[in-house]
Design a protein around this motif. Structure first.
Motif, PDB file in Angstrom:
ATOM      1  N   ARG A   1      12.871  50.365 -96.338  1.00 30.17           N
ATOM      2  CA  ARG A   1      14.164  50.766 -96.894  1.00 30.17           C
ATOM      3  C   ARG A   1      14.707  49.719 -97.866  1.00 30.17           C
ATOM      4  O   ARG A   1      15.286  50.052 -98.907  1.00 30.17           O
ATOM      5  CB  ARG A   1      15.156  51.002 -95.753  1.00 30.17           C
ATOM      6  CG  ARG A   1      14.900  52.300 -94.982  1.00 30.17           C
ATOM      7  CD  ARG A   1      16.049  52.607 -94.051  1.00 30.17           C
ATOM      8  NE  ARG A   1      16.109  51.674 -92.933  1.00 30.17           N
ATOM      9  CZ  ARG A   1      15.509  51.872 -91.774  1.00 30.17           C
ATOM     10  NH1 ARG A   1      14.814  52.988 -91.583  1.00 30.17           N
ATOM     11  NH2 ARG A   1      15.606  50.992 -90.805  1.00 30.17           N
ATOM     12  N   THR A   2      14.522  48.424 -97.546  1.00 27.90           N
ATOM     13  CA  THR A   2      14.985  47.362 -98.443  1.00 27.90           C
ATOM     14  C   THR A   2      14.245  47.411 -99.777  1.00 27.90           C
ATOM     15  O   THR A   2      14.842  47.258-100.855  1.00 27.90           O
ATOM     16  CB  THR A   2      14.783  45.995 -97.778  1.00 27.90           C
ATOM     17  OG1 THR A   2      15.457  45.970 -96.525  1.00 27.90           O
ATOM     18  CG2 THR A   2      15.328  44.881 -98.659  1.00 27.90           C
ATOM     19  N   ILE A   3      12.922  47.635 -99.732  1.00 29.77           N
ATOM     20  CA  ILE A   3      12.133  47.720-100.968  1.00 29.77           C
ATOM     21  C   ILE A   3      12.582  48.916-101.796  1.00 29.77           C
ATOM     22  O   ILE A   3      12.677  48.836-103.032  1.00 29.77           O
ATOM     23  CB  ILE A   3      10.637  47.807-100.625  1.00 29.77           C
ATOM     24  CG1 ILE A   3      10.162  46.474-100.020  1.00 29.77           C
ATOM     25  CG2 ILE A   3       9.814  48.155-101.855  1.00 29.77           C
ATOM     26  CD1 ILE A   3       8.742  46.500 -99.531  1.00 29.77           C
ATOM     27  N   ALA A   4      12.881  50.038-101.144  1.00 31.85           N
ATOM     28  CA  ALA A   4      13.344  51.219-101.883  1.00 31.85           C
ATOM     29  C   ALA A   4      14.664  50.943-102.586  1.00 31.85           C
ATOM     30  O   ALA A   4      14.885  51.354-103.732  1.00 31.85           O
ATOM     31  CB  ALA A   4      13.476  52.408-100.931  1.00 31.85           C
ATOM     32  N   ILE A   5      15.569  50.204-101.894  1.00 29.92           N
ATOM     33  CA  ILE A   5      16.863  49.868-102.514  1.00 29.92           C
ATOM     34  C   ILE A   5      16.660  48.968-103.727  1.00 29.92           C
ATOM     35  O   ILE A   5      17.258  49.167-104.795  1.00 29.92           O
ATOM     36  CB  ILE A   5      17.785  49.211-101.473  1.00 29.92           C
ATOM     37  CG1 ILE A   5      18.164  50.227-100.383  1.00 29.92           C
ATOM     38  CG2 ILE A   5      19.049  48.667-102.137  1.00 29.92           C
ATOM     39  CD1 ILE A   5      18.922  49.626 -99.231  1.00 29.92           C
ATOM     40  N   LYS A   6      15.812  47.943-103.574  1.00 29.30           N
ATOM     41  CA  LYS A   6      15.548  47.037-104.697  1.00 29.30           C
ATOM     42  C   LYS A   6      14.870  47.762-105.867  1.00 29.30           C
ATOM     43  O   LYS A   6      15.148  47.482-107.037  1.00 29.30           O
ATOM     44  CB  LYS A   6      14.665  45.876-104.214  1.00 29.30           C
ATOM     45  CG  LYS A   6      15.363  44.938-103.241  1.00 29.30           C
ATOM     46  CD  LYS A   6      16.528  44.219-103.906  1.00 29.30           C
ATOM     47  CE  LYS A   6      17.187  43.236-102.965  1.00 29.30           C
ATOM     48  NZ  LYS A   6      18.352  42.573-103.601  1.00 29.30           N
ATOM     49  N   ASP A   7      13.994  48.696-105.531  1.00 30.69           N
ATOM     50  CA  ASP A   7      13.332  49.463-106.589  1.00 30.69           C
ATOM     51  C   ASP A   7      14.350  50.298-107.368  1.00 30.69           C
ATOM     52  O   ASP A   7      14.276  50.418-108.602  1.00 30.69           O
ATOM     53  CB  ASP A   7      12.270  50.366-105.964  1.00 30.69           C
ATOM     54  CG  ASP A   7      11.357  50.979-107.020  1.00 30.69           C
ATOM     55  OD1 ASP A   7      11.385  50.515-108.169  1.00 30.69           O
ATOM     56  OD2 ASP A   7      10.611  51.918-106.686  1.00 30.69           O
ATOM     57  N   ALA A   8      15.314  50.876-106.643  1.00 31.53           N
ATOM     58  CA  ALA A   8      16.361  51.649-107.328  1.00 31.53           C
ATOM     59  C   ALA A   8      17.204  50.748-108.224  1.00 31.53           C
ATOM     60  O   ALA A   8      17.564  51.131-109.360  1.00 31.53           O
ATOM     61  CB  ALA A   8      17.235  52.356-106.295  1.00 31.53           C
ATOM     62  N   GLU A   9      17.529  49.538-107.742  1.00 32.96           N
ATOM     63  CA  GLU A   9      18.285  48.607-108.572  1.00 32.96           C
ATOM     64  C   GLU A   9      17.512  48.211-109.820  1.00 32.96           C
ATOM     65  O   GLU A   9      18.078  48.116-110.925  1.00 32.96           O
ATOM     66  CB  GLU A   9      18.642  47.367-107.747  1.00 32.96           C
ATOM     67  CG  GLU A   9      19.628  47.637-106.612  1.00 32.96           C
ATOM     68  CD  GLU A   9      19.902  46.386-105.806  1.00 32.96           C
ATOM     69  OE1 GLU A   9      19.265  45.342-106.087  1.00 32.96           O
ATOM     70  OE2 GLU A   9      20.754  46.438-104.897  1.00 32.96           O
ATOM     71  N   LEU A  10      16.208  47.980-109.662  1.00 34.00           N
ATOM     72  CA  LEU A  10      15.388  47.620-110.816  1.00 34.00           C
ATOM     73  C   LEU A  10      15.343  48.756-111.833  1.00 34.00           C
ATOM     74  O   LEU A  10      15.405  48.538-113.061  1.00 34.00           O
ATOM     75  CB  LEU A  10      13.973  47.264-110.360  1.00 34.00           C
ATOM     76  CG  LEU A  10      12.979  46.844-111.445  1.00 34.00           C
ATOM     77  CD1 LEU A  10      13.483  45.607-112.184  1.00 34.00           C
ATOM     78  CD2 LEU A  10      11.611  46.583-110.843  1.00 34.00           C
ATOM     79  N   THR A  11      15.248  49.983-111.358  1.00 33.32           N
ATOM     80  CA  THR A  11      15.240  51.136-112.271  1.00 33.32           C
ATOM     81  C   THR A  11      16.555  51.235-113.037  1.00 33.32           C
ATOM     82  O   THR A  11      16.585  51.521-114.249  1.00 33.32           O
ATOM     83  CB  THR A  11      14.999  52.415-111.470  1.00 33.32           C
ATOM     84  OG1 THR A  11      13.761  52.300-110.756  1.00 33.32           O
ATOM     85  CG2 THR A  11      14.933  53.631-112.384  1.00 33.32           C
ATOM     86  N   ALA A  12      17.665  50.990-112.335  1.00 30.54           N
ATOM     87  CA  ALA A  12      18.966  51.031-113.012  1.00 30.54           C
ATOM     88  C   ALA A  12      19.065  49.947-114.084  1.00 30.54           C
ATOM     89  O   ALA A  12      19.594  50.185-115.183  1.00 30.54           O
ATOM     90  CB  ALA A  12      20.084  50.873-111.978  1.00 30.54           C
ATOM     91  N   GLU A  13      18.541  48.742-113.787  1.00 32.95           N
ATOM     92  CA  GLU A  13      18.549  47.662-114.774  1.00 32.95           C
ATOM     93  C   GLU A  13      17.698  48.026-115.992  1.00 32.95           C
ATOM     94  O   GLU A  13      18.062  47.736-117.147  1.00 32.95           O
ATOM     95  CB  GLU A  13      18.041  46.373-114.135  1.00 32.95           C
ATOM     96  CG  GLU A  13      18.984  45.776-113.093  1.00 32.95           C
ATOM     97  CD  GLU A  13      20.264  45.246-113.728  1.00 32.95           C
ATOM     98  OE1 GLU A  13      20.246  44.974-114.953  1.00 32.95           O
ATOM     99  OE2 GLU A  13      21.267  45.132-113.015  1.00 32.95           O
TER     100      GLU A  13
END
Length: 485
Positions: A368-380
């Motif tokens: 779940r933590t990796i999925a959250i970070k991946d979403a943040e990276l996509t937004a950036e």
């Protein structure tokens, strides 16, 4: 039920028999005679002057008899033929059988110098139980209410019945603790232990007391939390103080019972916390855990094996009891140790299973933590692309802007150029910031991927170890069970 002290026990029992409903379903005369004879055999073998605990099969047969006849009239008829007052041990066993019939039977059931006090306290408990169920019809014999067993929904928001019910629950608990107190005191005076026939004869009702007291304590705590929602703390001071006193006695009772070998394979004794809950704090209700007493149903099947381990310390002139030979005692002790080893191995398997579940939970959290970070990276990345698009659009229009500057006078041209340059520099700085944040996010993602890889390797390693240990323990358990067989 009230007892008239001016009349004899026989007259009282005859009057009681008349008032007990019975619906016979036994039509055949021979079957009825056989059934009544089996009931009489179970009654005489359960209620006698031999200082040994009644066998479970005889007690169970009497309980089933009340369901077959839908009442206890036959039982009370047999009791008129047994002189209950002739011997204190007979009275003591009679109280225990009555307790079992009232608790587990059909709903129509309505050392020797120490047995007088024991029987007196037991009678007080039974009378208290009868009065409690008479006033609170929602409770059945084993003190359960309904399928959910939630006492907080019993009277909804009507707090007067809860206040009265709390008092009756405390009184009921008091009688149980009084009986337990005299039982353990009689063991100390007679110098008996739980592995002797005398000790087990007195300790036999403790199992029912543990079951009832755990439920009563749970009900009292939940009712008091319910009352503190509406009533003031001063009004409930007496109830809280009684619970605190009973909590200490109940905790001592459970601790003392858990040290006795007799109960080790018969019942799982609940564990109470260090202190009773604080009813003025709602957080204590959230953290409260219901104490549960679990009876081992397979213990009665192994009672014959444990019976040979009993130590007979009674006088031969008072009762006749069997003493197991020394060879059988050693063999049974070995079987008992092997059973204990099996139990320990099964406990280890459960521990490894819990560890595996914990590792799986940690792995899911990491996913779940990796999925959250991946979403943040996509937004950036999307934000960076927008900045770059704006920058390219600005650069494409730069030539047109220079031509406009050439047509304007020098003052206006310089002013507009400076504004455009400032805008360009601002966009360039924002672009640099986005690139830096993207780099930091990539580093964090790489670290998370490394952590995930390490956890995955640890998880695979622990899972392999668990499978190996699980297979090893299963083999050991099968070998031990084969050896026991």
């Amino acid at each position: 039920m009230s007892v008239n002290k001016n009349r004899s026990n026989t007259i009282y029992l005859n009057q009681l028999i008349i008032n007990i409903p019975v619906r016979r379903k036994i039509v055949d005369h021979n079957d009825r005679d056989k059934f009544e004879w089996n009931q009489w055999q179970s009654a005489t073998k359960s209620i006698n002057n031999v200082e040994v605990s009644p066998k479970e099969k005889h007690v169970r047969n009497l309980i089933l008899g009340t369901f077959r006849l839908e009442g206890s009239r036959l039982f009370w008829t047999m009791m008129t033929r047994i002189n209950i007052e002739s011997h204190p041990i007979i009275t003591w066993k009679f109280c225990y059988i009555i307790h079992r019939l009232l608790r587990d039977g059909h709903q129509n059931n309505g050392v020797q110098q120490n047995y007088a006090l024991l029987s007196c306290r037991y009678c007080n408990l039974i009378i208290s139980k009868l009065k409690f169920h008479e006033r609170n019809l929602m409770f059945i014999g084993n003190l359960t209410i309904n399928e959910n067993n939630d006492i907080r929904r019993l009277f909804n928001n009507n707090y007067d019945p809860y206040f009265q019910l709390c008092t009756e629950l405390l009184n009921y608990m008091e009688e149980i603790l009084n009986l337990v107190q005299v039982i353990f005191k009689s063991l100390d005076q007679s110098r008996s232990n739980s592995m002797t026939t005398i000790g087990q004869c007195r300790l036999n009702p403790i199992i029912i007391c543990i079951q009832d007291s755990s439920l009563l304590y749970d009900y009292i705590v939940k009712v008091l939390f319910k009352l503190h929602e509406r009533l003031s703390s001063d009004i409930l001071q007496d109830h809280r103080q009684r619970l605190i006193d009973q909590f200490q006695r109940l905790k001592c009772f459970y601790a003392q019972s858990s040290t006795l070998q007799y109960f080790r394979n018969l019942i799982k004794i609940p564990i109470l916390p260090e202190n009773p809950p604080n009813f003025n704090l709602k957080e204590d209700l959230t953290n409260y855990q219901t104490p549960v007493a679990i009876v081992n149903t397979s213990a009665s099947d192994s009672s014959q094996m444990m019976e040979d381990l009993l130590i007979d310390i009674s006088d031969d002139t008072k009762s006749t009891q069997r003493v197991a030979p020394s060879d059988n005692l050693l063999e049974d002790e070995t079987l008992f140790n092997r059973s204990q080893d099996i139990s320990d191995l099964e406990q280890k398997v459960l521990q490894y299973d819990a560890m595996l579940k914990q590792n799986r939970s940690e792995t899911d959290d990491l996913h779940r933590t990796i999925a959250i970070k991946d979403a943040e990276l996509t937004a950036e990345r999307n934000h960076r692309l927008q900045i770059e698009e704006q920058l390219r659009h600005q650069l494409n229009n730069q030539q047109s802007i220079e031509e406009i500057h050439a047509l304007d006078n020098k003052t206006n041209s310089n002013e507009k150029f400076n504004k455009l340059l400032d805008t360009y520099n601002q966009l360039r700085e924002e672009h640099i910031v986005v690139l830096r944040r993207e780099g930091e996010t990539k580093k964090q993602l790489e670290n998370l991927n490394q952590q995930y890889t390490q956890l995955q390797e640890d998880y695979n390693k622990k899972e392999n170890e668990f499978n190996q240990n699980y297979q090893k323990f299963n083999n050991e358990i099968m070998q031990l069970r084969q050896t026991n067989d």
